[in-house]
Design a protein around this motif. Structure first.
Motif, PDB file in Angstrom:
ATOM      1  N   GLU A  76     -27.484 -29.498 -14.245  1.00 51.11           N
ATOM      2  CA  GLU A  76     -28.019 -28.651 -13.183  1.00 51.11           C
ATOM      3  C   GLU A  76     -28.587 -29.508 -12.050  1.00 51.11           C
ATOM      4  N   THR A  77     -29.366 -30.517 -12.410  1.00 51.20           N
ATOM      5  CA  THR A  77     -29.969 -31.397 -11.418  1.00 51.20           C
ATOM      6  C   THR A  77     -28.905 -32.173 -10.648  1.00 51.20           C
ATOM      7  N   LEU A  78     -27.961 -32.754 -11.365  1.00 51.37           N
ATOM      8  CA  LEU A  78     -26.934 -33.577 -10.722  1.00 51.37           C
ATOM      9  C   LEU A  78     -26.031 -32.751  -9.816  1.00 51.37           C
ATOM     10  N   ASN A  79     -25.631 -31.560 -10.277  1.00 50.45           N
ATOM     11  CA  ASN A  79     -24.761 -30.713  -9.467  1.00 50.45           C
ATOM     12  C   ASN A  79     -25.465 -30.233  -8.202  1.00 50.45           C
ATOM     13  N   PHE A  80     -26.735 -29.855  -8.346  1.00 53.39           N
ATOM     14  CA  PHE A  80     -27.469 -29.373  -7.182  1.00 53.39           C
ATOM     15  C   PHE A  80     -27.614 -30.487  -6.150  1.00 53.39           C
ATOM     16  N   HIS A  81     -27.924 -31.678  -6.615  1.00 47.55           N
ATOM     17  CA  HIS A  81     -28.066 -32.817  -5.702  1.00 47.55           C
ATOM     18  C   HIS A  81     -26.747 -33.112  -5.002  1.00 47.55           C
ATOM     19  N   ALA A  82     -25.648 -33.112  -5.759  1.00 47.10           N
ATOM     20  CA  ALA A  82     -24.339 -33.401  -5.162  1.00 47.10           C
ATOM     21  C   ALA A  82     -23.979 -32.360  -4.106  1.00 47.10           C
ATOM     22  N   ALA A  83     -24.239 -31.071  -4.420  1.00 45.27           N
ATOM     23  CA  ALA A  83     -23.928 -30.013  -3.464  1.00 45.27           C
ATOM     24  C   ALA A  83     -24.802 -30.129  -2.225  1.00 45.27           C
ATOM     25  N   ALA A  84     -26.060 -30.497  -2.398  1.00 41.51           N
ATOM     26  CA  ALA A  84     -26.974 -30.637  -1.258  1.00 41.51           C
ATOM     27  C   ALA A  84     -26.541 -31.780  -0.354  1.00 41.51           C
ATOM     28  N   VAL A  85     -26.158 -32.897  -0.952  1.00 36.40           N
ATOM     29  CA  VAL A  85     -25.708 -34.048  -0.158  1.00 36.40           C
ATOM     30  C   VAL A  85     -24.421 -33.711   0.584  1.00 36.40           C
ATOM     31  N   ALA A  86     -23.496 -33.037  -0.130  1.00 32.27           N
ATOM     32  CA  ALA A  86     -22.228 -32.677   0.505  1.00 32.27           C
ATOM     33  C   ALA A  86     -22.419 -31.686   1.645  1.00 32.27           C
ATOM     34  N   GLY A  87     -23.366 -30.750   1.456  1.00 32.77           N
ATOM     35  CA  GLY A  87     -23.595 -29.733   2.475  1.00 32.77           C
ATOM     36  C   GLY A  87     -24.361 -30.238   3.669  1.00 32.77           C
ATOM     37  N   GLY A  88     -25.149 -31.278   3.480  1.00 32.37           N
ATOM     38  CA  GLY A  88     -25.894 -31.873   4.578  1.00 32.37           C
ATOM     39  C   GLY A  88     -26.984 -31.002   5.153  1.00 32.37           C
ATOM     40  N   THR A  89     -27.406 -29.991   4.401  1.00 30.40           N
ATOM     41  CA  THR A  89     -28.418 -29.057   4.922  1.00 30.40           C
ATOM     42  C   THR A  89     -29.786 -29.236   4.280  1.00 30.40           C
ATOM     43  N   VAL A  90     -29.906 -30.202   3.384  1.00 23.35           N
ATOM     44  CA  VAL A  90     -31.161 -30.384   2.649  1.00 23.35           C
ATOM     45  C   VAL A  90     -31.696 -31.780   2.922  1.00 23.35           C
ATOM     46  N   ASP A  91     -33.003 -31.879   3.079  1.00 26.52           N
ATOM     47  CA  ASP A  91     -33.658 -33.179   3.198  1.00 26.52           C
ATOM     48  C   ASP A  91     -33.656 -33.824   1.817  1.00 26.52           C
ATOM     49  N   VAL A  92     -32.812 -34.839   1.612  1.00 29.66           N
ATOM     50  CA  VAL A  92     -32.610 -35.409   0.286  1.00 29.66           C
ATOM     51  C   VAL A  92     -33.884 -36.041  -0.278  1.00 29.66           C
ATOM     52  N   PRO A  93     -34.668 -36.811   0.482  1.00 33.70           N
ATOM     53  CA  PRO A  93     -35.921 -37.325  -0.078  1.00 33.70           C
ATOM     54  C   PRO A  93     -36.855 -36.216  -0.552  1.00 33.70           C
ATOM     55  N   GLU A  94     -36.937 -35.117   0.210  1.00 40.97           N
ATOM     56  CA  GLU A  94     -37.764 -33.990  -0.224  1.00 40.97           C
ATOM     57  C   GLU A  94     -37.200 -33.371  -1.495  1.00 40.97           C
ATOM     58  N   LEU A  95     -35.869 -33.278  -1.590  1.00 40.46           N
ATOM     59  CA  LEU A  95     -35.245 -32.732  -2.780  1.00 40.46           C
ATOM     60  C   LEU A  95     -35.560 -33.595  -4.001  1.00 40.46           C
ATOM     61  N   LEU A  96     -35.495 -34.909  -3.838  1.00 40.47           N
ATOM     62  CA  LEU A  96     -35.810 -35.799  -4.957  1.00 40.47           C
ATOM     63  C   LEU A  96     -37.276 -35.650  -5.382  1.00 40.47           C
ATOM     64  N   GLN A  97     -38.160 -35.422  -4.428  1.00 43.82           N
ATOM     65  CA  GLN A  97     -39.557 -35.182  -4.780  1.00 43.82           C
ATOM     66  C   GLN A  97     -39.693 -33.903  -5.596  1.00 43.82           C
ATOM     67  N   ALA A  98     -38.948 -32.877  -5.214  1.00 46.54           N
ATOM     68  CA  ALA A  98     -38.989 -31.621  -5.968  1.00 46.54           C
ATOM     69  C   ALA A  98     -38.423 -31.814  -7.367  1.00 46.54           C
ATOM     70  N   MET A  99     -37.334 -32.551  -7.473  1.00 45.42           N
ATOM     71  CA  MET A  99     -36.726 -32.787  -8.780  1.00 45.42           C
ATOM     72  C   MET A  99     -37.666 -33.579  -9.683  1.00 45.42           C
ATOM     73  N   ALA A 100     -38.464 -34.462  -9.074  1.00 45.34           N
ATOM     74  CA  ALA A 100     -39.429 -35.242  -9.846  1.00 45.34           C
ATOM     75  C   ALA A 100     -40.522 -34.352 -10.439  1.00 45.34           C
ATOM     76  N   ARG A 101     -40.631 -33.128  -9.956  1.00 46.54           N
ATOM     77  CA  ARG A 101     -41.601 -32.176 -10.492  1.00 46.54           C
ATOM     78  C   ARG A 101     -40.971 -31.170 -11.452  1.00 46.54           C
ATOM     79  N   THR A 102     -39.702 -30.783 -11.176  1.00 44.52           N
ATOM     80  CA  THR A 102     -39.187 -29.578 -11.827  1.00 44.52           C
ATOM     81  C   THR A 102     -37.913 -29.758 -12.640  1.00 44.52           C
ATOM     82  N   SER A 103     -37.293 -30.921 -12.647  1.00 44.53           N
ATOM     83  CA  SER A 103     -36.023 -31.091 -13.358  1.00 44.53           C
ATOM     84  C   SER A 103     -36.176 -30.836 -14.862  1.00 44.53           C
ATOM     85  N   ARG A 104     -35.121 -30.303 -15.441  1.00 44.41           N
ATOM     86  CA  ARG A 104     -35.102 -30.072 -16.890  1.00 44.41           C
ATOM     87  C   ARG A 104     -35.184 -31.377 -17.680  1.00 44.41           C
TER      88      ARG A 104
END
Length: 568
Positions: free
Chosen positions: A396-424
């Motif tokens: 789930e984490t890897l797919n979401f990150h890949a889709a976010a990077v491909a889409g270019g609509t998400v701030d990746v550093p902010e996403l990584l901060q969120a994943m550092a809190r909530t990833s399974r």
């Protein structure tokens, strides 16, 4: 469901891949679990729930099953599982297996037959549909519906060989079974009976409220910036869900001499639906896993964190206490294999970690329902210091990150901060047995990194320490086993709007328990809305030494919790 003793049971979830590795390959296994039965017995739990150990390609760490009647060699053998059942039973503990029957692996023989041709007898065992009219199969937008997968992207996968799409609510390697087909249901029930006859004592049923779909398969409003949207309303608690579970009970559980524990994992289930699912007279399941309280700090998705108010958390659990009172039964949990660590999420994993871990356990165990301890929570294990996407293993984490990077609509550093809190993956780091290399989990290289804080937080340091988080869990379990108020008492919330104090009363005609907990790093004095008779109550459990509360006005130290008892 005549036997009510099961309501006093405490369940311990083992995630086998991360619990204990006996052969040094870096992955936990059944022999490793067998080596820790003494530990589980000392903790005092009644039931051990195993996440999947069936044969699997491991696309989703075993929740993609290719053979329901065998153990994956990664975890051991069927003989190892038989031995575990026997050893647990000898200690008066039960074994509950994960039941994953909304979907199978695409490598399961059922699906291999189904995809072999449109005329195969098992073609209708899965959801196959033609491309959208006017579209070319496999092209963007040609999917039969625009539903979005829980693991990102569409829920439909194109099969070039047969010219149709198949449905997968999760990974493309997890095709959904068609429960409308009577043969599918019969095969599932036969498999379940095979396990129960082998000695298994129940099932935790993965996403079991998704097995009935809206046959019209309608489109849904897409998410902003995406052609896909959540189709939940069309497969959550679908039109035949109750019918299927009642049929399952008749075909599998009815008439057995021992109580079979059944819990249905049900995302987006409502209190009203849960009353029906868990009403003993309806004979469906004992309890459900609901997601209300573990969704409060999510925005649009798991990786969109938002602040959590204690009053909202209290209200969520209180709604379920009130809603199922007198009819159904609650499951009580802070964490599991799909959630980040409880003390990092709801508590304080810094200076007050020990007190916070104990307080979280106190509040949870003293609600009405069955408590679930996720491996390591009895030690106060915390989130890991993940920083880069390479640290993660979760699909789930890897797919979401890949889709976010491909889409270019998400701030990746902010996403990584969120994943550092909530990833399974925070729940899936190896169990911390001792302070040695790899935390005593393995002699090899673990499949995911051990949390560096295992040097301080580990079982060896706690099992014989009367002031440890482990010892506090033992006392809570003993209280549930010995005091009927914990199981049978009504629930009355106190100061529900307070943002630092969590307090409630459990009550039977013979006795009352009052729980008061400080969910903050600052001491607090509060007057609780209770009568003066509580000033003579006895302290039966406290998470800090020298607890001496005097009600109705009580002073609580940082992350302090107390349980008081008085006769009714």
């Amino acid at each position: 469901m005549v036997d009510q003793d099961w309501r006093r049971w405490v369940v311990y979830q083992v995630y086998p891949r991360s619990f204990a590795d006996a052969n040094g390959d870096g992955v936990g296994d059944l022999r490793g679990i067998l080596s820790k039965v003494d530990y589980l017995s000392k903790l005092g739990v009644d039931v051990v729930w195993l996440s999947p150990v069936y044969r699997s390609p491991m696309d989703d760490n075993g929740y993609d099953i290719s053979d329901y009647r065998d153990v994956d060699p990664l975890f051991g053998t069927l003989a190892d599982l038989d031995e575990l059942i026997a050893v647990l039973h000898a200690r008066d503990m039960k074994l509950v297996m994960d039941l994953v029957v909304n979907h199978t692996s695409d490598e399961h023989p059922w699906f291999q037959a189904s995809k072999s041709g449109k005329d195969d007898p098992k073609r209708d065992w899965y959801w196959w549909r033609d491309p959208r009219p006017g579209h070319v199969g496999g092209a963007p937008g040609a999917e039969p519906t625009n539903w979005e997968s829980y693991f990102s992207g569409p829920t439909w996968e194109w099969d070039e060989a047969t010219g149709q799409y198949y449905l997968h609510l999760f990974s493309r390697k997890q095709p959904d079974l068609n429960w409308e087909n009577r043969q599918v249901r019969a095969a599932v029930y036969e498999m379940m009976n095979w396990w129960l006859d082998r000695g298994v004592d129940g099932f935790r049923m993965d996403v079991i409220n998704m097995i009935s779909k809206n046959l019209a398969l309608p489109d849904v409003p897409p998410r902003p910036g995406s052609p896909y949207g959540p189709g939940n309303r069309h497969f959550i608690c679908g039109p035949r869900n109750h019918e299927f579970l009642a049929e399952m009970h008749r075909e599998v559980f009815a008439g057995r001499e021992r109580h079979i524990l059944t819990v249905g994992e049900m995302p987006d289930v409502t209190v009203e639906d849960a009353r029906l699912f868990t009403d003993p007279e309806r004979r469906e399941v004992d309890m459900v896993f609901q997601f209300g309280h573990v969704s409060l700090d999510h925005g649009a998705h798991r990786f969109d964190p938002k602040p959590l108010k204690l009053s909202a958390l209290k209200a969520s659990l209180a709604d379920w206490q009130t809603g199922l009172a007198g009819t159904g039964w609650n499951s009580l949990y802070w964490g599991n294999h799909d959630q980040p660590r409880a003390v990092s999420r709801f508590g304080d994993d810094g200076a007050h970690r020990v007190a916070a871990a104990k307080t979280l356990a106190t509040v949870l165990h003293l609600h009405r329902g069955t408590p679930y301890i996720y491996q390591g929570d009895e030690l106060g294990m915390t989130n890991s210091p993940f920083a880069a996407i390479e640290d993660y293993r979760d699909i789930e984490t890897l797919n979401f990150h890949a889709a976010a990077v491909a889409g270019g609509t998400v701030d990746v550093p902010e996403l990584l901060q969120a994943m550092a809190r909530t990833s399974r993956d925070h729940a899936r780091t190896p169990m911390q047995w001792d302070a040695s290399d790899q935390a005593g989990f393995t002699t090899g290289k673990p499949w995911i990194a051990v949390n560096p804080n295992h040097v301080e937080i580990n079982a060896a340091a706690q099992v014989d320490d009367p002031d440890s988080v482990f010892a506090h869990h033992r006392r809570l379990i003993d209280l549930r086993h010995t005091d009927p108020v914990v199981t049978d008492g009504s629930f009355e919330p106190l100061v529900p709007e307070h943002e630092q104090v969590w307090a409630f009363v459990r009550r039977t005609p013979d006795a009352e328990l009052l729980v008061a907990a400080n969910f903050g790093a600052d001491p607090i004095e509060i007057t609780l809305p209770v009568d003066e008779g509580w000033c003579r109550a006895e302290v039966v459990l406290a998470n800090l030494p020298d607890a001496d509360p005097v009600l109705p006005t009580i002073t609580l130290r940082p992350w302090e919790s107390v349980v008081l008892r008085r006769r009714g």
